[in-house]
Design an enzyme around this catalytic site. Structure first.
Site, short mmCIF file in Angstrom:
data_model
loop_
_atom_site.label_atom_id
_atom_site.label_comp_id
_atom_site.label_asym_id
_atom_site.label_seq_id
_atom_site.Cartn_x
_atom_site.Cartn_y
_atom_site.Cartn_z
N SER A 62 15.32 -11.15 27.38
CA SER A 62 14.80 -10.96 26.02
C SER A 62 15.64 -11.64 24.93
O SER A 62 15.06 -12.18 23.97
CB SER A 62 14.63 -9.46 25.71
N GLN A 83 -0.25 -30.30 33.92
CA GLN A 83 0.86 -29.61 34.57
C GLN A 83 1.64 -28.77 33.58
O GLN A 83 2.15 -27.69 33.92
CB GLN A 83 1.77 -30.64 35.25
N GLU A 107 -4.24 -28.71 21.25
CA GLU A 107 -4.41 -30.12 21.57
C GLU A 107 -5.63 -30.70 20.86
O GLU A 107 -6.50 -29.97 20.37
CB GLU A 107 -4.57 -30.31 23.08
N GLY A 110 -11.90 -33.09 22.61
CA GLY A 110 -12.99 -34.04 22.81
C GLY A 110 -14.35 -33.48 22.42
O GLY A 110 -15.35 -34.20 22.45
N ARG A 111 -14.39 -32.21 21.99
CA ARG A 111 -15.63 -31.64 21.47
C ARG A 111 -15.84 -32.03 20.01
O ARG A 111 -16.96 -32.04 19.52
CB ARG A 111 -15.61 -30.11 21.58
N ARG A 204 10.25 -28.30 36.67
CA ARG A 204 9.67 -29.64 36.63
C ARG A 204 10.67 -30.78 36.73
O ARG A 204 10.29 -31.89 37.08
CB ARG A 204 8.83 -29.79 35.35
#
Length: 240
Positions: A62, A83, A107, A110-111, A204
């Site tokens: 925390s 990812q 983000e 595309g709509r 990652r």
């Protein structure tokens, strides 16, 4: 006065990541941990470094959530973004009936907007790893890299051409975008706690991860290391 670290950018393949904002530091972590005792410090010392290592080693997470970073990703392929999205699951925490997400993103959609013909083109096409089914061999290019690039470009051109033709027919953007190759360049804003970012880096920046997402993890690590070096080191290098 503008903080010296805000606005710092690093290249990620043919895109970039920028630290646009942040709150807190190593000192924020130790002060959050010591609030139980009614204590606050203004400068770090060796005892604070030991405390940070103790917190990370014993999974007292925390205090690390009081440090928060915001990154802008531009020109990063959707393959990499997908990812990154997975860390909504990997970095979410449950408390009672409520789920407290330690990370979030927004983000370009595309709509709402028509996509530009911008795609990620690898500088080299890597060979498949011989023993790791999900990994590639960093630095080992296929023998005919030129042919691989030509095939790659042809597929992208066909996908984007189909997208444009669907739009010209009057097809809505939210359906036309379905034919877009996943190599298209995306832009997004990602905000996450120090704990969540360290978790992302730990998973990652690993030899089993895809090189492109490893490059992003390495860049993000460089951006935040000057701000919280002790906490980042303790979290990334603590045992799983």
């Amino acid at each position: 006065m503008k903080n010296q670290f805000i606005g710092t950018s690093l290249d990620v393949d043919d895109g970039k990541v920028t630290l646009t904002d942040y709150m807190g530091s190593d000192l924020s972590v130790v002060n959050a941990a010591r609030v139980s005792f009614g204590k606050t410090k203004t400068e770090m010392d060796d005892k604070d470094v030991k405390l940070i290592k103790y917190l990370a080693a014993h999974k007292h997470m925390s205090p690390f959530r009081h440090v928060v970073f915001t990154f802008a990703l531009e020109g990063v392929s959707e393959v990499v973004c997908r990812q990154l999205y997975k860390h909504q699951v990997g970095c979410a925490y449950t408390s009672g009936e409520f789920k407290e997400a330690a990370t979030t993103w927004n983000e370009i959609s595309g709509r709402y907007v028509e996509f530009d013909p911008e795609f990620h083109f690898p500088s080299e096409f890597r060979k498949q790893h011989k023993s790791n089914k999900q990994a590639s061999l960093e630095g080992e290019c296929v023998e005919n890299n030129v042919m691989a690039r030509a095939i790659y470009k042809e597929a992208i051109d066909q996908g984007f051409s189909a997208y444009k033709k669907l739009l010209e027919l009057g097809v809505c953007k939210e359906q036309a975008r379905m034919v877009m190759p996943v190599s298209f360049k995306n832009s997004l804003v990602w905000t996450a706690s120090l704990e969540a970012v360290a978790h992302f880096i730990k998973l990652r920046d690993h030899e089993g991860a895809q090189l492109e997402i490893r490059n992003l993890a390495r860049a993000i690590k460089k951006l935040i290391d000057p701000i919280c070096p002790h906490s980042l080191d303790a979290l990334v290098n603590s045992e799983k």
